[in-house]
Design a protein around this motif. Structure first.
Motif, PDB file in Angstrom:
ATOM      1  N   LYS A 150     -62.743  18.141  50.510  1.00  0.00           N
ATOM      2  CA  LYS A 150     -64.191  18.301  50.710  1.00  0.00           C
ATOM      3  C   LYS A 150     -64.932  18.180  49.384  1.00  0.00           C
ATOM      4  O   LYS A 150     -65.979  17.517  49.306  1.00  0.00           O
ATOM      5  N   ARG A 151     -64.366  18.789  48.339  1.00  0.00           N
ATOM      6  CA  ARG A 151     -65.029  18.779  47.038  1.00  0.00           C
ATOM      7  C   ARG A 151     -64.970  17.404  46.380  1.00  0.00           C
ATOM      8  O   ARG A 151     -65.974  16.945  45.812  1.00  0.00           O
ATOM      9  N   LYS A 152     -63.805  16.740  46.470  1.00  0.00           N
ATOM     10  CA  LYS A 152     -63.608  15.490  45.730  1.00  0.00           C
ATOM     11  C   LYS A 152     -64.026  14.247  46.514  1.00  0.00           C
ATOM     12  O   LYS A 152     -64.225  13.183  45.910  1.00  0.00           O
ATOM     13  N   LEU A 153     -64.156  14.389  47.847  1.00  0.00           N
ATOM     14  CA  LEU A 153     -64.480  13.215  48.656  1.00  0.00           C
ATOM     15  C   LEU A 153     -65.708  13.449  49.531  1.00  0.00           C
ATOM     16  O   LEU A 153     -66.732  12.786  49.348  1.00  0.00           O
ATOM     17  N   ASP A 182     -61.662  11.629  58.455  1.00  0.00           N
ATOM     18  CA  ASP A 182     -62.375  12.404  57.443  1.00  0.00           C
ATOM     19  C   ASP A 182     -63.633  11.654  57.005  1.00  0.00           C
ATOM     20  O   ASP A 182     -64.682  12.255  56.819  1.00  0.00           O
ATOM     21  N   CYS A 183     -63.493  10.346  56.844  1.00  0.00           N
ATOM     22  CA  CYS A 183     -64.659   9.531  56.522  1.00  0.00           C
ATOM     23  C   CYS A 183     -64.376   8.076  56.875  1.00  0.00           C
ATOM     24  O   CYS A 183     -63.222   7.641  56.895  1.00  0.00           O
ATOM     25  N   ILE A 184     -65.452   7.339  57.171  1.00  0.00           N
ATOM     26  CA  ILE A 184     -65.316   5.905  57.429  1.00  0.00           C
ATOM     27  C   ILE A 184     -66.671   5.235  57.216  1.00  0.00           C
ATOM     28  O   ILE A 184     -67.714   5.772  57.587  1.00  0.00           O
ATOM     29  N   GLY A 185     -66.636   4.066  56.553  1.00  0.00           N
ATOM     30  CA  GLY A 185     -67.851   3.313  56.286  1.00  0.00           C
ATOM     31  C   GLY A 185     -67.558   1.820  56.309  1.00  0.00           C
ATOM     32  O   GLY A 185     -66.400   1.399  56.419  1.00  0.00           O
ATOM     33  N   LEU A 186     -68.616   1.035  56.196  1.00  0.00           N
ATOM     34  CA  LEU A 186     -68.467  -0.423  56.277  1.00  0.00           C
ATOM     35  C   LEU A 186     -69.437  -1.101  55.330  1.00  0.00           C
ATOM     36  O   LEU A 186     -70.609  -0.737  55.258  1.00  0.00           O
ATOM     37  N   ASN A 268     -60.718  11.616  45.336  1.00  0.00           N
ATOM     38  CA  ASN A 268     -61.920  11.077  44.693  1.00  0.00           C
ATOM     39  C   ASN A 268     -61.865   9.548  44.580  1.00  0.00           C
ATOM     40  O   ASN A 268     -62.899   8.889  44.448  1.00  0.00           O
ATOM     41  N   LYS A 269     -60.643   8.974  44.652  1.00  0.00           N
ATOM     42  CA  LYS A 269     -60.515   7.513  44.617  1.00  0.00           C
ATOM     43  C   LYS A 269     -61.240   6.875  45.794  1.00  0.00           C
ATOM     44  O   LYS A 269     -61.843   5.803  45.670  1.00  0.00           O
ATOM     45  N   VAL A 270     -61.170   7.520  46.963  1.00  0.00           N
ATOM     46  CA  VAL A 270     -61.851   7.003  48.151  1.00  0.00           C
ATOM     47  C   VAL A 270     -63.358   7.081  47.949  1.00  0.00           C
ATOM     48  O   VAL A 270     -64.089   6.134  48.260  1.00  0.00           O
ATOM     49  N   ALA A 271     -63.825   8.211  47.424  1.00  0.00           N
ATOM     50  CA  ALA A 271     -65.257   8.366  47.163  1.00  0.00           C
ATOM     51  C   ALA A 271     -65.748   7.309  46.173  1.00  0.00           C
ATOM     52  O   ALA A 271     -66.811   6.700  46.374  1.00  0.00           O
ATOM     53  N   ASP A 272     -64.981   7.079  45.122  1.00  0.00           N
ATOM     54  CA  ASP A 272     -65.372   6.087  44.111  1.00  0.00           C
ATOM     55  C   ASP A 272     -65.465   4.695  44.726  1.00  0.00           C
ATOM     56  O   ASP A 272     -66.384   3.927  44.405  1.00  0.00           O
ATOM     57  N   LEU A 273     -64.524   4.363  45.614  1.00  0.00           N
ATOM     58  CA  LEU A 273     -64.529   3.040  46.241  1.00  0.00           C
ATOM     59  C   LEU A 273     -65.716   2.890  47.183  1.00  0.00           C
ATOM     60  O   LEU A 273     -66.366   1.829  47.223  1.00  0.00           O
TER      61      LEU A 273
END
Length: 287
Positions: A150-153, A182-186, A268-273
């Motif tokens: 939750k904190r990192k992503l 947990d998360c998904i985007g396009l 956090n790698k997912v958040a960065d991408l």
């Protein structure tokens, strides 16, 4: 002799000065005590670029040296560097000059007598872990992992992409089961992540992973994407028992090129991408 302790760290990337605290050595004035965290060992293994490095081998060498010193003291033999290794000044030296893969924190002196209870309390304070593992630890680990994710992503992308989005057959008829991401985007390609604890039965794990791959295939077909062009992640800690059926299942997922398996600390790698690709929400138009 003076009592002291030093925290042992592994540095996955010496250039960036990153490190993971994997354990502690404590000299109580008579003998060495030690503690190594299984969770931190797995994290260090995950982050190490050099797969030839054997973390367990490094730790076992340290444990053998400590046991050798302790046995030497108890048997009243003359161990040529016992005084050196049990001297706080030597650990100050290690802290200043051991700047490779294995590193030592500056030793901290202890002025009270070290008992089993105080030793365990120190471990709990430094590593937020109990020496005596019990059945509640698994649930606690899951809670800690969710907090890290939750904190990192999630907190970084919840306004950009869908978070904690639950697919179900009513709104997504190409699947026959509910499934939460947990998360998904396009944006050009799909980017998504699913967290999964391997502290479950093999049957449940097999079902969850099979459903994940089925959902990814359905999403890819619906949005005319190629699976290899998408970025899907499984966020999970490595199962403890190497060779167990759960660990073999985890390994098979790691070898699958369609998703990347990462530790919660790497989420956090997912958040960065997502931020780099400028991915956005898109599922509110699903009929």
């Amino acid at each position: 002799m003076k009592s002291f302790y030093s925290i042992l760290k592994l540095s996955p990337n010496i250039a960036t000065e990153d490190s993971v605290a994997i354990g502690m050595l404590l000299f109580d004035g008579e003998k060495f005590r030690y503690y190594f965290s299984d969770n931190k060992k797995r994290l260090a293994n995950t982050l190490l670029d050099n797969k030839n490095v054997n973390v367990n081998f490094i730790i076992n060498q340290i444990i053998e040296k400590c046991e050798s010193i302790n046995a030497d003291k108890e048997e009243l033999k003359i161990f040529y560097n016992f005084d050196k290794l049990s001297d706080i000044s030597y650990f100050n030296y290690l802290s200043n000059y051991a700047n490779g893969l294995l590193q030592f924190s500056k030793p901290k002196g202890l002025y009270d007598e070290v008992s089993e209870t105080s030793f365990e309390q120190l471990i709990n304070f430094l590593f937020k872990e109990s020496v005596h593992k019990n059945f509640d630890i698994a649930d606690n680990d899951i809670s800690v992992s969710r907090s890290i994710i939750k904190r990192k992503l999630i907190n970084k992308v919840d306004h950009k992409v869908h978070t904690y989005y639950k697919f179900n057959p009513e709104t997504f008829p190409s699947i026959y089961f509910p499934f939460e991401m947990d998360c998904i985007g396009l944006n050009g390609s799909l980017i998504g992540a699913k967290s999964l604890s391997f502290n479950k039965s093999l049957q449940v794990l097999d079902k969850d992973i099979s459903h994940y791959f089925t959902l990814l295939s359905s999403l890819t077909n619906k949005y005319n994407k190629s699976l290899k062009d998408n970025n899907f992640y499984l966020i999970s800690e490595e199962p403890e028992k190497v060779g167990s059926k759960e660990h073999k299942l985890w390994e098979s997922v790691c070898y699958n090129s369609l998703i990347s398996v990462i530790h919660p600390e790497e989420s956090n790698k997912v958040a960065d991408l997502i931020i780099e690709k400028k991915a956005t929400k898109f599922l509110d138009i699903v009929k």
